[in-house]
Design an enzyme around this catalytic site. Structure first.
Site, PDB file in Angstrom:
ATOM      1  N   ILE A 109       0.833  -1.198   0.000  1.00  0.00           N
ATOM      2  CA  ILE A 109       0.000   0.000   0.000  1.00  0.00           C
ATOM      3  C   ILE A 109       0.871   1.252   0.000  1.00  0.00           C
ATOM      4  O   ILE A 109       2.015   1.222   0.444  1.00  0.00           O
ATOM      5  CB  ILE A 109      -0.952  -0.016   1.232  1.00  0.00           C
ATOM      6  CG1 ILE A 109      -1.989   1.114   1.174  1.00  0.00           C
ATOM      7  CG2 ILE A 109      -0.165   0.003   2.528  1.00  0.00           C
ATOM      8  CD1 ILE A 109      -3.091   0.989   2.244  1.00  0.00           C
ATOM      9  N   CYS A 110       0.293   2.344  -0.495  1.00  0.00           N
ATOM     10  CA  CYS A 110       0.886   3.678  -0.442  1.00  0.00           C
ATOM     11  C   CYS A 110       2.160   3.735  -1.289  1.00  0.00           C
ATOM     12  O   CYS A 110       2.129   3.484  -2.480  1.00  0.00           O
ATOM     13  CB  CYS A 110       1.116   4.071   1.016  1.00  0.00           C
ATOM     14  SG  CYS A 110       1.433   5.831   1.271  1.00  0.00           S
ATOM     15  N   ALA A 111       3.286   4.041  -0.692  1.00  0.00           N
ATOM     16  CA  ALA A 111       4.553   4.113  -1.426  1.00  0.00           C
ATOM     17  C   ALA A 111       5.122   2.727  -1.715  1.00  0.00           C
ATOM     18  O   ALA A 111       5.922   2.568  -2.648  1.00  0.00           O
ATOM     19  CB  ALA A 111       5.566   4.924  -0.630  1.00  0.00           C
ATOM     20  N   TYR A 131       0.272   5.369  -3.857  1.00  0.00           N
ATOM     21  CA  TYR A 131       0.041   6.749  -3.433  1.00  0.00           C
ATOM     22  C   TYR A 131       0.126   7.682  -4.649  1.00  0.00           C
ATOM     23  O   TYR A 131       1.005   7.505  -5.492  1.00  0.00           O
ATOM     24  CB  TYR A 131       1.073   7.155  -2.376  1.00  0.00           C
ATOM     25  CG  TYR A 131       0.732   8.470  -1.740  1.00  0.00           C
ATOM     26  CD1 TYR A 131      -0.246   8.555  -0.753  1.00  0.00           C
ATOM     27  CD2 TYR A 131       1.360   9.636  -2.150  1.00  0.00           C
ATOM     28  CE1 TYR A 131      -0.589   9.763  -0.181  1.00  0.00           C
ATOM     29  CE2 TYR A 131       1.038  10.863  -1.582  1.00  0.00           C
ATOM     30  CZ  TYR A 131       0.058  10.920  -0.604  1.00  0.00           C
ATOM     31  OH  TYR A 131      -0.286  12.117  -0.049  1.00  0.00           O
TER      32      TYR A 131
END
Length: 191
Positions: A109-111, A131
């Protein structure tokens, strides 16, 4: 058979992205092992302190459990510099490559999709999200702006605000949609 999940945590992890899947997966009945990368005492990007169950170094020899790959899923929270710290770990890279080789669920998730998975070639020709803006660091993959993207056993998500949906998608991949929906309902998560 109880599902075994390893969550990789390094200093600078995004707090919500780490704690949400740990909590939801345990509610679903999974054996969740929080593995510290670089130590047992870790500090999140927002200052949350977490004590890992074990260090990844102590688990490095555990690739086989009951005659098969030791983990049903590898979970990689984002956050900076947490994702960069995971990406810098040779042990994390080895674990993720091994997981991909046996068709294990890999969730980031995200970066983390861009910073951890892409350099290992784990996003090549795969659908993913991350992200906003981090997709510019990824080549050879197919980016979607969806909150959660599932491509076979690869599950990616965007940010802390999508952590609940991401955790539910991991549960659906490990168990089934009914179990995932039951957990979502129990925590009043809107899907």
């Amino acid at each position: 058979m109880k599902k075994r999940v390893i969550v990789l945590l390094a200093d600078g992890f995004e707090d919500v992205e780490a704690t949400t899947p740990i909590d939801y997966l345990r509610r679903a009945g999974a054996e969740v092992v929080v593995a510290g990368v670089g130590g047992l005492e870790l500090t999140g990007a927002r200052g949350m302190r977490v004590r890992a169950d074990t260090s990844l170094a102590d688990l490095s020899g555990e690739t086989v459990h009951a005659g098969r790959f030791a983990w049903d899923a590898v979970v990689v929270p984002g956050g900076m510099p947490g994702a960069s710290n995971i990406a810098a770990s040779v042990l994390c890279s080895g674990l993720l490559k091994a997981a991909a080789g046996v068709d294990c669920v890999i969730a980031a998730i995200c970066a983390a999709p861009a910073v951890v998975l892409a350099p290992l070639g784990l996003l090549t020709r795969r659908r993913f999200t991350c992200y906003p803006g981090m997709e510019s660091k990824v080549s050879g993959a197919i980016f979607f702006e969806d909150r959660v993207v599932v491509d076979g056993k690869l599950i990616t998500s965007r940010a802390a605000g999508t952590a609940g949906e991401w955790a539910i998608a991991i549960i659906a991949a490990l168990y089934d949609r009914e179990t995932a929906d039951k957990i979502a309902q129990s925590v009043l998560l809107r899907l």
